[in-house]
Design a protein around this motif. Structure first.
Motif, PDB file in Angstrom:
ATOM      1  N   GLY A  20       0.794  -1.220   0.000  1.00 27.55           N
ATOM      2  CA  GLY A  20       0.000   0.000   0.000  1.00 27.55           C
ATOM      3  C   GLY A  20       0.825   1.269   0.000  1.00 27.55           C
ATOM      4  O   GLY A  20       0.289   2.347  -0.275  1.00 27.55           O
ATOM      5  N   ASP A  21       2.118   1.182   0.321  1.00 29.71           N
ATOM      6  CA  ASP A  21       2.991   2.348   0.269  1.00 29.71           C
ATOM      7  C   ASP A  21       3.327   2.699  -1.175  1.00 29.71           C
ATOM      8  O   ASP A  21       3.279   1.853  -2.066  1.00 29.71           O
ATOM      9  CB  ASP A  21       4.301   2.093   1.023  1.00 29.71           C
ATOM     10  N   THR A  22       3.706   3.951  -1.375  1.00 30.85           N
ATOM     11  CA  THR A  22       4.202   4.379  -2.686  1.00 30.85           C
ATOM     12  C   THR A  22       5.715   4.225  -2.710  1.00 30.85           C
ATOM     13  O   THR A  22       6.423   4.851  -1.915  1.00 30.85           O
ATOM     14  CB  THR A  22       3.808   5.835  -2.964  1.00 30.85           C
ATOM     15  N   PHE A  23       6.193   3.387  -3.608  1.00 27.08           N
ATOM     16  CA  PHE A  23       7.627   3.157  -3.775  1.00 27.08           C
ATOM     17  C   PHE A  23       8.139   4.065  -4.895  1.00 27.08           C
ATOM     18  O   PHE A  23       7.539   4.130  -5.972  1.00 27.08           O
ATOM     19  CB  PHE A  23       7.904   1.704  -4.137  1.00 27.08           C
ATOM     20  N   ALA A  24       9.259   4.721  -4.631  1.00 27.73           N
ATOM     21  CA  ALA A  24       9.846   5.632  -5.621  1.00 27.73           C
ATOM     22  C   ALA A  24      11.104   5.018  -6.229  1.00 27.73           C
ATOM     23  O   ALA A  24      11.903   4.374  -5.525  1.00 27.73           O
ATOM     24  CB  ALA A  24      10.175   6.973  -4.977  1.00 27.73           C
ATOM     25  N   HIS A  59       5.356   3.513  -7.701  1.00 31.25           N
ATOM     26  CA  HIS A  59       4.541   2.309  -7.840  1.00 31.25           C
ATOM     27  C   HIS A  59       4.042   1.860  -6.479  1.00 31.25           C
ATOM     28  O   HIS A  59       4.742   1.993  -5.472  1.00 31.25           O
ATOM     29  CB  HIS A  59       5.357   1.179  -8.487  1.00 31.25           C
ATOM     30  N   VAL A  60       2.805   1.323  -6.468  1.00 32.70           N
ATOM     31  CA  VAL A  60       2.208   0.790  -5.256  1.00 32.70           C
ATOM     32  C   VAL A  60       2.040  -0.720  -5.411  1.00 32.70           C
ATOM     33  O   VAL A  60       1.374  -1.179  -6.349  1.00 32.70           O
ATOM     34  CB  VAL A  60       0.836   1.441  -4.973  1.00 32.70           C
ATOM     35  N   PHE A  61       2.647  -1.468  -4.512  1.00 36.55           N
ATOM     36  CA  PHE A  61       2.454  -2.919  -4.471  1.00 36.55           C
ATOM     37  C   PHE A  61       1.285  -3.213  -3.538  1.00 36.55           C
ATOM     38  O   PHE A  61       1.315  -2.834  -2.365  1.00 36.55           O
ATOM     39  CB  PHE A  61       3.722  -3.620  -3.980  1.00 36.55           C
ATOM     40  N   VAL A  62       0.262  -3.900  -4.041  1.00 37.50           N
ATOM     41  CA  VAL A  62      -0.967  -4.077  -3.268  1.00 37.50           C
ATOM     42  C   VAL A  62      -0.971  -5.361  -2.448  1.00 37.50           C
ATOM     43  O   VAL A  62      -1.962  -5.659  -1.787  1.00 37.50           O
ATOM     44  CB  VAL A  62      -2.203  -4.046  -4.198  1.00 37.50           C
ATOM     45  N   ASP A  63       0.120  -6.105  -2.478  1.00 33.02           N
ATOM     46  CA  ASP A  63       0.206  -7.300  -1.645  1.00 33.02           C
ATOM     47  C   ASP A  63       1.651  -7.505  -1.233  1.00 33.02           C
ATOM     48  O   ASP A  63       2.582  -7.036  -1.895  1.00 33.02           O
ATOM     49  CB  ASP A  63      -0.306  -8.529  -2.397  1.00 33.02           C
ATOM     50  N   ASP A  64       1.825  -8.192  -0.096  1.00 36.81           N
ATOM     51  CA  ASP A  64       3.182  -8.438   0.371  1.00 36.81           C
ATOM     52  C   ASP A  64       3.850  -9.509  -0.483  1.00 36.81           C
ATOM     53  O   ASP A  64       3.201 -10.266  -1.197  1.00 36.81           O
ATOM     54  CB  ASP A  64       3.166  -8.857   1.843  1.00 36.81           C
ATOM     55  N   GLY A  65       5.161  -9.571  -0.396  1.00 28.43           N
ATOM     56  CA  GLY A  65       5.925 -10.547  -1.164  1.00 28.43           C
ATOM     57  C   GLY A  65       7.228  -9.933  -1.635  1.00 28.43           C
ATOM     58  O   GLY A  65       7.556  -8.783  -1.325  1.00 28.43           O
ATOM     59  N   ARG A  83      18.836  -3.447 -15.642  1.00 32.64           N
ATOM     60  CA  ARG A  83      19.233  -3.748 -14.265  1.00 32.64           C
ATOM     61  C   ARG A  83      18.053  -4.426 -13.584  1.00 32.64           C
ATOM     62  O   ARG A  83      16.901  -4.029 -13.759  1.00 32.64           O
ATOM     63  CB  ARG A  83      19.622  -2.467 -13.522  1.00 32.64           C
ATOM     64  N   GLU A  84      18.344  -5.417 -12.766  1.00 30.30           N
ATOM     65  CA  GLU A  84      17.305  -6.129 -12.024  1.00 30.30           C
ATOM     66  C   GLU A  84      17.601  -6.037 -10.524  1.00 30.30           C
ATOM     67  O   GLU A  84      18.765  -6.035 -10.112  1.00 30.30           O
ATOM     68  CB  GLU A  84      17.252  -7.600 -12.447  1.00 30.30           C
ATOM     69  N   PHE A  85      16.548  -6.001  -9.738  1.00 34.73           N
ATOM     70  CA  PHE A  85      16.707  -5.954  -8.287  1.00 34.73           C
ATOM     71  C   PHE A  85      15.403  -6.441  -7.647  1.00 34.73           C
ATOM     72  O   PHE A  85      14.345  -6.479  -8.287  1.00 34.73           O
ATOM     73  CB  PHE A  85      17.043  -4.543  -7.803  1.00 34.73           C
ATOM     74  N   ASP A  86      15.488  -6.841  -6.386  1.00 37.35           N
ATOM     75  CA  ASP A  86      14.322  -7.327  -5.648  1.00 37.35           C
ATOM     76  C   ASP A  86      13.763  -6.231  -4.744  1.00 37.35           C
ATOM     77  O   ASP A  86      14.520  -5.458  -4.138  1.00 37.35           O
ATOM     78  CB  ASP A  86      14.677  -8.536  -4.775  1.00 37.35           C
ATOM     79  N   VAL A  87      12.445  -6.206  -4.663  1.00 34.67           N
ATOM     80  CA  VAL A  87      11.753  -5.318  -3.728  1.00 34.67           C
ATOM     81  C   VAL A  87      10.964  -6.198  -2.766  1.00 34.67           C
ATOM     82  O   VAL A  87      10.146  -7.024  -3.188  1.00 34.67           O
ATOM     83  CB  VAL A  87      10.807  -4.354  -4.459  1.00 34.67           C
ATOM     84  N   ARG A  88      11.215  -6.038  -1.497  1.00 36.88           N
ATOM     85  CA  ARG A  88      10.528  -6.831  -0.474  1.00 36.88           C
ATOM     86  C   ARG A  88       9.415  -5.993   0.156  1.00 36.88           C
ATOM     87  O   ARG A  88       9.678  -4.932   0.731  1.00 36.88           O
ATOM     88  CB  ARG A  88      11.518  -7.317   0.580  1.00 36.88           C
ATOM     89  N   VAL A  89       8.210  -6.500   0.056  1.00 38.94           N
ATOM     90  CA  VAL A  89       7.028  -5.773   0.520  1.00 38.94           C
ATOM     91  C   VAL A  89       6.433  -6.512   1.722  1.00 38.94           C
ATOM     92  O   VAL A  89       6.138  -7.705   1.642  1.00 38.94           O
ATOM     93  CB  VAL A  89       5.981  -5.645  -0.603  1.00 38.94           C
ATOM     94  N   ARG A  90       6.295  -5.795   2.816  1.00 33.75           N
ATOM     95  CA  ARG A  90       5.775  -6.383   4.051  1.00 33.75           C
ATOM     96  C   ARG A  90       4.250  -6.262   4.120  1.00 33.75           C
ATOM     97  O   ARG A  90       3.662  -5.291   3.631  1.00 33.75           O
ATOM     98  CB  ARG A  90       6.391  -5.689   5.271  1.00 33.75           C
ATOM     99  N   ASN A  91       3.645  -7.254   4.772  1.00 35.30           N
ATOM    100  CA  ASN A  91       2.205  -7.199   5.006  1.00 35.30           C
ATOM    101  C   ASN A  91       1.888  -6.173   6.089  1.00 35.30           C
ATOM    102  O   ASN A  91       2.657  -5.969   7.029  1.00 35.30           O
ATOM    103  CB  ASN A  91       1.687  -8.579   5.442  1.00 35.30           C
ATOM    104  N   VAL A  92       0.742  -5.527   5.952  1.00 36.68           N
ATOM    105  CA  VAL A  92       0.240  -4.601   6.966  1.00 36.68           C
ATOM    106  C   VAL A  92      -1.113  -5.118   7.435  1.00 36.68           C
ATOM    107  O   VAL A  92      -1.993  -5.388   6.615  1.00 36.68           O
ATOM    108  CB  VAL A  92       0.096  -3.175   6.398  1.00 36.68           C
TER     109      VAL A  92
END
Length: 223
Positions: A20-24, A59-65, A83-92
């Motif tokens: 739900g956060d906005t990632f920049a 971008h907003v990720f709507v689920d954790d993962g 370029r590739e990279f991982d974004v880790r999204v926590r559940n709220v």
């Protein structure tokens, strides 16, 4: 002379945060041949944005993962740099945003329609953990019609309602429910009892009468 691929010379990424956060994000690239560049972002959740001005997307990720994000820079000649990279999204966990009424009236249905917000695209489930006998929960709606005995018992009833998302995040709401009865003439006798025995619920003077001469006043018989 062959085309030279563009070069990504700087990259800023938000690699962790909450659903739900906005990632920049931000990328900068140069092309040795001075070609115009196009930027494409694949956020790993099915959404792709591209254009010649998409250097600072949000971008907003709507689920954790964990999401594999790829940025690709392409020049007019088809040369590319990625370029590739991982974004880790926590559940709220969800948050209950409604407040219940704290008073239930004899022979009237008490109802509380609870609601909760969740920043993710999660399904929510409700559970009644504690409540008075006869209280029911349908989806997020509590219902209870207090009986005469429950009202005359004159004690508070603890209620605990929990909501959880499908990732295990939960919120708990607790309150104490008090019971009462309608008494228009304020004589201490429930109106429904006065009506049942042919008394006037608007006449406070009949509470202390003993029409059947059994030694009990109307108030005592009703309570």
């Amino acid at each position: 002379i062959g085309n030279a691929d563009p070069v990504i010379d700087s990259l800023f990424v938000a690699t962790s945060g909450n659903e739900g956060d906005t990632f920049a994000f931000e990328v900068s690239a140069i092309d040795p041949g001075g070609d115009a560049l196009t930027y494409a972002w694949d956020f790993g959740d099915g959404e792709v944005v591209e254009g010649d001005d998409v250097t600072m997307p949000e971008h907003v990720f709507v689920d954790d993962g964990t999401y594999g994000v790829t940025v690709t820079v392409t020049d007019d000649g088809g040369g590319q740099a990625s370029r590739e990279f991982d974004v880790r999204v926590r559940n709220v966990p969800p948050t209950i945003v409604t407040e219940p009424e704290l008073r239930a009236v004899l022979d009237q249905e008490y109802q509380y329609v609870a609601d909760a917000t969740d920043p993710g695209a999660d399904e929510l489930g409700w559970v009644l953990l504690e409540g008075p006998e006869g209280m029911t929960l349908t989806q997020s709606t509590l219902a209870w019609t207090p009986s005469f005995d429950q009202v005359i018992d004159d004690r508070p009833y603890p209620v605990r309602l929990e909501v959880c998302d499908d990732d295990g995040g939960c919120d708990l709401q607790s309150w104490v429910l008090f019971t009462d009865f309608t008494d228009m003439d304020e004589d201490g006798v429930p109106d429904n009892c006065e009506e049942e025995y042919g008394l006037d619920p608007n006449d406070p003077g009949d509470a202390d009468l003993d029409p059947d001469e059994d030694g009990l006043t109307n108030r005592e018989e009703c309570l």
